[in-house]
Scaffold this motif. Structure first.
Motif, PDB file in Angstrom:
ATOM      1  N   TYR A  39       0.774  -1.240   0.000  1.00  0.00           N
ATOM      2  CA  TYR A  39       0.000   0.000   0.000  1.00  0.00           C
ATOM      3  C   TYR A  39       0.809   1.296   0.000  1.00  0.00           C
ATOM      4  CZ  TYR A  39      -3.980  -3.018   0.660  1.00  0.00           C
ATOM      5  OH  TYR A  39      -4.927  -3.983   0.485  1.00  0.00           O
ATOM      6  N   GLN A  40       2.135   1.239   0.058  1.00  0.00           N
ATOM      7  CA  GLN A  40       2.886   2.493   0.138  1.00  0.00           C
ATOM      8  C   GLN A  40       2.737   3.344  -1.124  1.00  0.00           C
ATOM      9  OE1 GLN A  40       6.945   1.662   1.056  1.00  0.00           O
ATOM     10  NE2 GLN A  40       7.421   0.811  -0.939  1.00  0.00           N
ATOM     11  N   GLN A  41       2.670   2.733  -2.300  1.00  0.00           N
ATOM     12  CA  GLN A  41       2.493   3.510  -3.529  1.00  0.00           C
ATOM     13  C   GLN A  41       1.109   4.146  -3.569  1.00  0.00           C
ATOM     14  OE1 GLN A  41       5.064   4.129  -5.754  1.00  0.00           O
ATOM     15  NE2 GLN A  41       3.602   5.696  -6.330  1.00  0.00           N
ATOM     16  N   LEU A  42       0.107   3.447  -3.083  1.00  0.00           N
ATOM     17  CA  LEU A  42      -1.244   3.993  -3.010  1.00  0.00           C
ATOM     18  C   LEU A  42      -1.261   5.243  -2.132  1.00  0.00           C
ATOM     19  CD1 LEU A  42      -4.410   3.431  -3.485  1.00  0.00           C
ATOM     20  CD2 LEU A  42      -4.290   2.473  -1.185  1.00  0.00           C
ATOM     21  N   VAL A  43      -0.620   5.170  -0.975  1.00  0.00           N
ATOM     22  CA  VAL A  43      -0.567   6.309  -0.059  1.00  0.00           C
ATOM     23  C   VAL A  43       0.191   7.471  -0.710  1.00  0.00           C
ATOM     24  CG1 VAL A  43       0.328   7.120   2.170  1.00  0.00           C
ATOM     25  CG2 VAL A  43      -0.810   4.900   2.020  1.00  0.00           C
ATOM     26  N   ALA A  44       1.304   7.178  -1.353  1.00  0.00           N
ATOM     27  CA  ALA A  44       2.078   8.227  -2.026  1.00  0.00           C
ATOM     28  C   ALA A  44       1.247   8.886  -3.131  1.00  0.00           C
ATOM     29  CB  ALA A  44       3.370   7.653  -2.602  1.00  0.00           C
ATOM     30  N   ASN A  45       0.518   8.100  -3.893  1.00  0.00           N
ATOM     31  CA  ASN A  45      -0.322   8.651  -4.961  1.00  0.00           C
ATOM     32  C   ASN A  45      -1.392   9.587  -4.402  1.00  0.00           C
ATOM     33  OD1 ASN A  45       1.114   7.239  -6.892  1.00  0.00           O
ATOM     34  ND2 ASN A  45      -0.379   5.595  -7.066  1.00  0.00           N
ATOM     35  N   ILE A  46      -2.009   9.198  -3.308  1.00  0.00           N
ATOM     36  CA  ILE A  46      -3.018  10.061  -2.683  1.00  0.00           C
ATOM     37  C   ILE A  46      -2.378  11.377  -2.252  1.00  0.00           C
ATOM     38  CG2 ILE A  46      -4.573  10.327  -0.704  1.00  0.00           C
ATOM     39  CD1 ILE A  46      -4.912   7.247  -0.801  1.00  0.00           C
ATOM     40  N   CYS A  47      -1.200  11.296  -1.672  1.00  0.00           N
ATOM     41  CA  CYS A  47      -0.492  12.511  -1.238  1.00  0.00           C
ATOM     42  C   CYS A  47      -0.227  13.434  -2.421  1.00  0.00           C
ATOM     43  CB  CYS A  47       0.832  12.153  -0.566  1.00  0.00           C
ATOM     44  SG  CYS A  47       0.659  11.328   1.011  1.00  0.00           S
ATOM     45  N   TYR A  48       0.294  12.879  -3.512  1.00  0.00           N
ATOM     46  CA  TYR A  48       0.573  13.689  -4.701  1.00  0.00           C
ATOM     47  C   TYR A  48      -0.699  14.327  -5.241  1.00  0.00           C
ATOM     48  CZ  TYR A  48       5.335  11.860  -5.105  1.00  0.00           C
ATOM     49  OH  TYR A  48       6.643  11.544  -4.880  1.00  0.00           O
ATOM     50  N   LYS A  49      -1.762  13.537  -5.304  1.00  0.00           N
ATOM     51  CA  LYS A  49      -3.004  14.031  -5.887  1.00  0.00           C
ATOM     52  C   LYS A  49      -3.668  15.101  -5.027  1.00  0.00           C
ATOM     53  CE  LYS A  49      -3.962   9.799  -8.432  1.00  0.00           C
ATOM     54  NZ  LYS A  49      -4.725   8.548  -8.441  1.00  0.00           N
ATOM     55  N   LEU A  50      -3.575  14.961  -3.715  1.00  0.00           N
ATOM     56  CA  LEU A  50      -4.265  15.905  -2.835  1.00  0.00           C
ATOM     57  C   LEU A  50      -3.422  17.109  -2.437  1.00  0.00           C
ATOM     58  CD1 LEU A  50      -6.242  13.505  -0.489  1.00  0.00           C
ATOM     59  CD2 LEU A  50      -7.076  14.809  -2.450  1.00  0.00           C
ATOM     60  N   ALA A  51      -2.126  16.935  -2.358  1.00  0.00           N
ATOM     61  CA  ALA A  51      -1.292  18.033  -1.853  1.00  0.00           C
ATOM     62  C   ALA A  51      -0.173  18.437  -2.805  1.00  0.00           C
ATOM     63  CB  ALA A  51      -0.715  17.643  -0.499  1.00  0.00           C
ATOM     64  N   GLY A  52       0.036  17.669  -3.860  1.00  0.00           N
ATOM     65  CA  GLY A  52       1.092  18.019  -4.800  1.00  0.00           C
ATOM     66  C   GLY A  52       2.431  18.107  -4.118  1.00  0.00           C
ATOM     67  N   ASN A  53       3.129  19.191  -4.393  1.00  0.00           N
ATOM     68  CA  ASN A  53       4.454  19.346  -3.816  1.00  0.00           C
ATOM     69  C   ASN A  53       4.451  20.240  -2.577  1.00  0.00           C
ATOM     70  OD1 ASN A  53       3.929  21.734  -5.074  1.00  0.00           O
ATOM     71  ND2 ASN A  53       5.731  21.736  -6.379  1.00  0.00           N
ATOM     72  N   LYS A  54       3.292  20.406  -1.971  1.00  0.00           N
ATOM     73  CA  LYS A  54       3.198  21.234  -0.766  1.00  0.00           C
ATOM     74  C   LYS A  54       3.700  20.511   0.475  1.00  0.00           C
ATOM     75  CE  LYS A  54      -0.742  23.821  -2.471  1.00  0.00           C
ATOM     76  NZ  LYS A  54      -2.161  24.115  -2.279  1.00  0.00           N
ATOM     77  N   ILE A  55       3.779  19.184   0.409  1.00  0.00           N
ATOM     78  CA  ILE A  55       4.206  18.413   1.570  1.00  0.00           C
ATOM     79  C   ILE A  55       5.328  17.466   1.179  1.00  0.00           C
ATOM     80  CG2 ILE A  55       1.979  18.515   2.769  1.00  0.00           C
ATOM     81  CD1 ILE A  55       1.378  15.727   1.715  1.00  0.00           C
ATOM     82  N   ASP A  56       6.057  16.993   2.173  1.00  0.00           N
ATOM     83  CA  ASP A  56       7.090  15.989   1.954  1.00  0.00           C
ATOM     84  C   ASP A  56       6.387  14.631   1.919  1.00  0.00           C
ATOM     85  OD1 ASP A  56       9.131  14.136   2.054  1.00  0.00           O
ATOM     86  OD2 ASP A  56      10.262  15.191   3.606  1.00  0.00           O
ATOM     87  N   VAL A  57       6.188  14.122   0.716  1.00  0.00           N
ATOM     88  CA  VAL A  57       5.399  12.905   0.529  1.00  0.00           C
ATOM     89  C   VAL A  57       6.021  11.720   1.262  1.00  0.00           C
ATOM     90  CG1 VAL A  57       4.532  11.250  -1.171  1.00  0.00           C
ATOM     91  CG2 VAL A  57       4.380  13.703  -1.622  1.00  0.00           C
ATOM     92  N   GLU A  58       7.334  11.572   1.175  1.00  0.00           N
ATOM     93  CA  GLU A  58       7.980  10.445   1.854  1.00  0.00           C
ATOM     94  C   GLU A  58       7.734  10.497   3.357  1.00  0.00           C
ATOM     95  OE1 GLU A  58      12.079   9.694   0.890  1.00  0.00           O
ATOM     96  OE2 GLU A  58      11.728  10.144  -1.226  1.00  0.00           O
ATOM     97  N   GLU A  59       7.810  11.678   3.913  1.00  0.00           N
ATOM     98  CA  GLU A  59       7.567  11.835   5.356  1.00  0.00           C
ATOM     99  C   GLU A  59       6.123  11.485   5.707  1.00  0.00           C
ATOM    100  OE1 GLU A  59       7.366  15.465   8.534  1.00  0.00           O
ATOM    101  OE2 GLU A  59       9.031  15.489   7.101  1.00  0.00           O
TER     102      GLU A  59
END
Length: 189
Positions: A39-59
């Motif tokens: 599920y880590q890629q799923l979580v990363a995709n949600i982060c990108y889609k909802l916040a873009g580059n506003k947050i540190d996705v890995e964190e």
């Protein structure tokens, strides 16, 4: 026919997920790596889609999986693990964005540092895709979340309601307004 196949796959995945959770709760902590891997890629995709580059996705991804691990004893087995993961992800993203918004209010220079090119920018090279994502970014947060979960993560309205912890009618309204606002934004150009 394909719908029946997808439904069976989802049911099998839910059974496997629940078995992994039970094994972890029984002390087989090495099974947690399978959940993270799945599920880590799923979580990363949600982060990108909802916040873009506003947050540190890995964190955020790391925080989500730490929170998930800590909260597994509270997991209700009648729920899907993916719903639980989505809920934790949304809460983590919201906290991260709120934190950023507080800092932006204190120092406008921080906003310049937040909007540096990232993997997200590379993912949306196509002009139409960029326009669509830019328009989606202009939606209110709740509308954006509901729309992304439904359209990009193939969730039913009921599943979106569970993840967002709102009523089904609220999800219907959010998605209707999101589509209406999206159409308005895209025709402004």
């Amino acid at each position: 026919m394909e719908s029946v196949h997808n439904s069976m796959q989802k049911e099998q995945q839910q059974i496997l997920d629940q078995g992994l959770v039970q094994a972890i709760l029984n002390g087989e902590t090495e099974c947690y790596a399978k959940i993270v891997e799945r599920y880590q890629q799923l979580v990363a995709n949600i982060c990108y889609k909802l916040a873009g580059n506003k947050i540190d996705v890995e964190e955020v991804v790391q925080t989500v999986f730490v929170e998930l691990y800590m909260s597994l004893p509270r997991f209700r087995f009648q729920a899907k693990l993916t719903t639980y993961i989505y809920r934790i992800t949304l809460n983590t993203i919201t906290k991260s964005l709120n934190k950023i918004n507080r800092y932006e209010q204190w120092d406008d220079k921080l906003a310049d540092n937040i909007h540096t090119p990232s993997i997200y920018d590379e993912m949306v090279k196509d002009e139409r895709t960029r326009e669509l994502y830019a328009a989606i970014d202009r939606l209110k947060y709740e509308q954006r979340v509901a729309l992304m979960l439904h359209c990009f993560n193939d969730m039913s309205y009921k599943e979106v309601a569970e993840v967002m912890e709102v009523s089904l009618s609220k999800v219907e309204t959010l998605i209707f307004r999101a589509k209406k606002n999206l159409k308005k934004i895209l025709t402004e150009k």
